[in-house]
Design a protein around this motif. Structure first.
Motif, PDB file in Angstrom:
ATOM      1  N   ILE A   1      -1.350-115.126  95.814  1.00 60.67           N
ATOM      2  CA  ILE A   1      -1.452-113.867  96.530  1.00 60.67           C
ATOM      3  C   ILE A   1      -2.917-113.597  96.876  1.00 60.67           C
ATOM      4  CG2 ILE A   1      -0.680-111.487  96.610  1.00 60.67           C
ATOM      5  CD1 ILE A   1       1.500-113.645  95.910  1.00 60.67           C
TER       6      ILE A   1
ATOM      7  N   GLU B   1      -3.959-111.029  99.456  1.00 60.24           N
ATOM      8  CA  GLU B   1      -4.174-109.604  99.735  1.00 60.24           C
ATOM      9  C   GLU B   1      -2.851-108.871  99.570  1.00 60.24           C
ATOM     10  OE1 GLU B   1      -5.786-109.045 103.631  1.00 60.24           O
ATOM     11  OE2 GLU B   1      -7.365-110.542 103.360  1.00 60.24           O
TER      12      GLU B   1
ATOM     13  N   ASN C   1       0.394-106.951  97.702  1.00 53.32           N
ATOM     14  CA  ASN C   1       1.322-107.253  96.612  1.00 53.32           C
ATOM     15  C   ASN C   1       2.597-107.843  97.191  1.00 53.32           C
ATOM     16  OD1 ASN C   1       0.062-105.662  94.131  1.00 53.32           O
ATOM     17  ND2 ASN C   1      -0.058-104.290  95.900  1.00 53.32           N
TER      18      ASN C   1
ATOM     19  N   ALA D   1      -2.523-109.157  94.278  1.00 51.86           N
ATOM     20  CA  ALA D   1      -3.520-110.109  94.765  1.00 51.86           C
ATOM     21  C   ALA D   1      -4.295-110.709  93.600  1.00 51.86           C
ATOM     22  CB  ALA D   1      -4.481-109.412  95.728  1.00 51.86           C
TER      23      ALA D   1
ATOM     24  N   PHE E   1      -0.432-114.176 101.686  1.00 49.57           N
ATOM     25  CA  PHE E   1      -0.328-115.113 100.576  1.00 49.57           C
ATOM     26  C   PHE E   1      -0.102-116.527 101.083  1.00 49.57           C
ATOM     27  CE2 PHE E   1       4.050-114.190 101.512  1.00 49.57           C
ATOM     28  CZ  PHE E   1       4.832-115.221 101.006  1.00 49.57           C
TER      29      PHE E   1
END
Length: 233
Positions: free
Chosen positions: A68, A70, A72, A87, A114
Motif C-alpha cells: 500500500i 497511499e 487505505n 499505507a 497500491f
C-alpha cells in the motif's frame, strides 16, 4: 541488465474508478515480450478512486502481495478475514485451493494507490491463508516477504523474497544475484546506473551472476528488490 521495463511503456487499463498500469501482460493487455520475470508474474500499479474498488472475485494457486503506497485498502475474503490495510503495510494472500475476496477504497475523499504483485507458488492445492504487517526499515535492504517469514517478514510459498530498498540522496548500493535472478521496481525517486536512470514505475531485471552498482538520485530512492529463482521467464 538483462531486462528493462520503463514506466511509460507499460500496459494500461483505465475504467474511470481504476487506473491500472501493468508491468506484465494482464487482463486485456497482452505482450509476449512481457509475460513476467522468473516466477514474478504480475506487478500492477493501481490507483482506485474514493469509495470504489474491486467487487468479490476469485483466485486459485497464486501468491498475491499488496504493497500500500497511499490511502487505505479494505479487504474482505471468503475465509472470514476483514481488515483495513493502511499505507506502508504489506499484505500476503495465498489463494491455494481457492479464495474469493474484495478490495475497496474505504475513503470518500482520498485515492488509494497500491502495487498488486502476483508470484507463482511452488506448491499447489494448499489451504488459503492471509497475513499483513507493518515492517519498519531496519537497513538499506529490508525483507518484506521471504520463504520462511524470517526477521518479521511475511511468508510466501515460493523460493522467492521481496525486499524494500531505501537509499538517501546520492547513496550507493550494489545489487548482486549470485546463482539467482533479481528484479528492481522503483517506487519513488531514482536509481542511477552506468546504463540508464530508472525513475518511479521503471524496472529492470538481472539474471544469474550479475552485479549492478546504482546510486540514488537527488530525491533518494525507494524500490522493491525481488530475489527470484533462476529459471526461464
Amino acid at each position: 541488465m538483462d531486462y528493462i521495463r520503463l514506466a511509460g511503456e507499460r500496459g494500461q487499463a483505465n475504467f474511470g474508478w481504476l487506473d491500472s498500469k501493468h508491468s506484465f501482460s494482464f487482463g486485456s493487455y497482452y505482450d509476449p515480450s512481457h509475460m513476467g520475470f522468473s516466477v514474478l508474474r504480475v506487478i500492477n500499479d493501481d490507483t482506485v478512486s474514493p469509495g470504489a474498488g474491486f467487487s468479490p472475485h476469485g483466485h486459485q494457486d497464486m501468491e498475491i502481495i499488496s504493497y500500500i503506497l497511499e490511502g487505505n485498502i479494505e479487504h474482505k475474503d471468503s475465509t472470514g478475514n476483514h481488515y483495513v490495510i493502511p499505507a506502508g503495510e504489506v499484505q500476503r494472500m495465498s489463494a491455494g485451493t481457492g479464495i474469493t475476496h474484495s478490495e475497496y477504497n474505504p475513503s470518500q475523499t482520498d485515492s488509494l494507490k497500491f502495487l498488486q504483485i502476483w508470484i507463482l507458488p511452488n506448491v499447489q492445492g494448499i489451504l488459503p491463508s492471509y497475513e499483513q504487517a507493518s515492517i519498519p526499515q531496519v537497513s538499506k535492504l529490508t525483507a518484506l516477504v521471504t520463504p520462511d517469514g524470517q526477521d518479521g517478514s511475511l511468508h510466501i510459498h515460493q523460493d522467492a523474497a521481496i525486499y524494500r530498498l531505501v537509499l538517501e540522496p546520492g547513496e550507493a548500493y550494489q545489487l548482486e544475484t549470485g546463482s539467482r535472478f533479481g528484479y528492481l521496481h522503483v517506487i519513488n525517486g531514482a536509481a542511477i546506473t552506468d546504463r540508464l536512470t530508472v525513475n518511479s514505475g521503471d524496472a529492470f531485471g538481472l539474471k544469474s551472476e550479475r552485479q549492478q552498482h546504482l546510486r540514488a538520485g537527488e530525491q533518494g530512492l525507494e524500490a522493491l528488490w525481488f530475489d527470484l529463482p533462476a529459471k526461464a521467464s
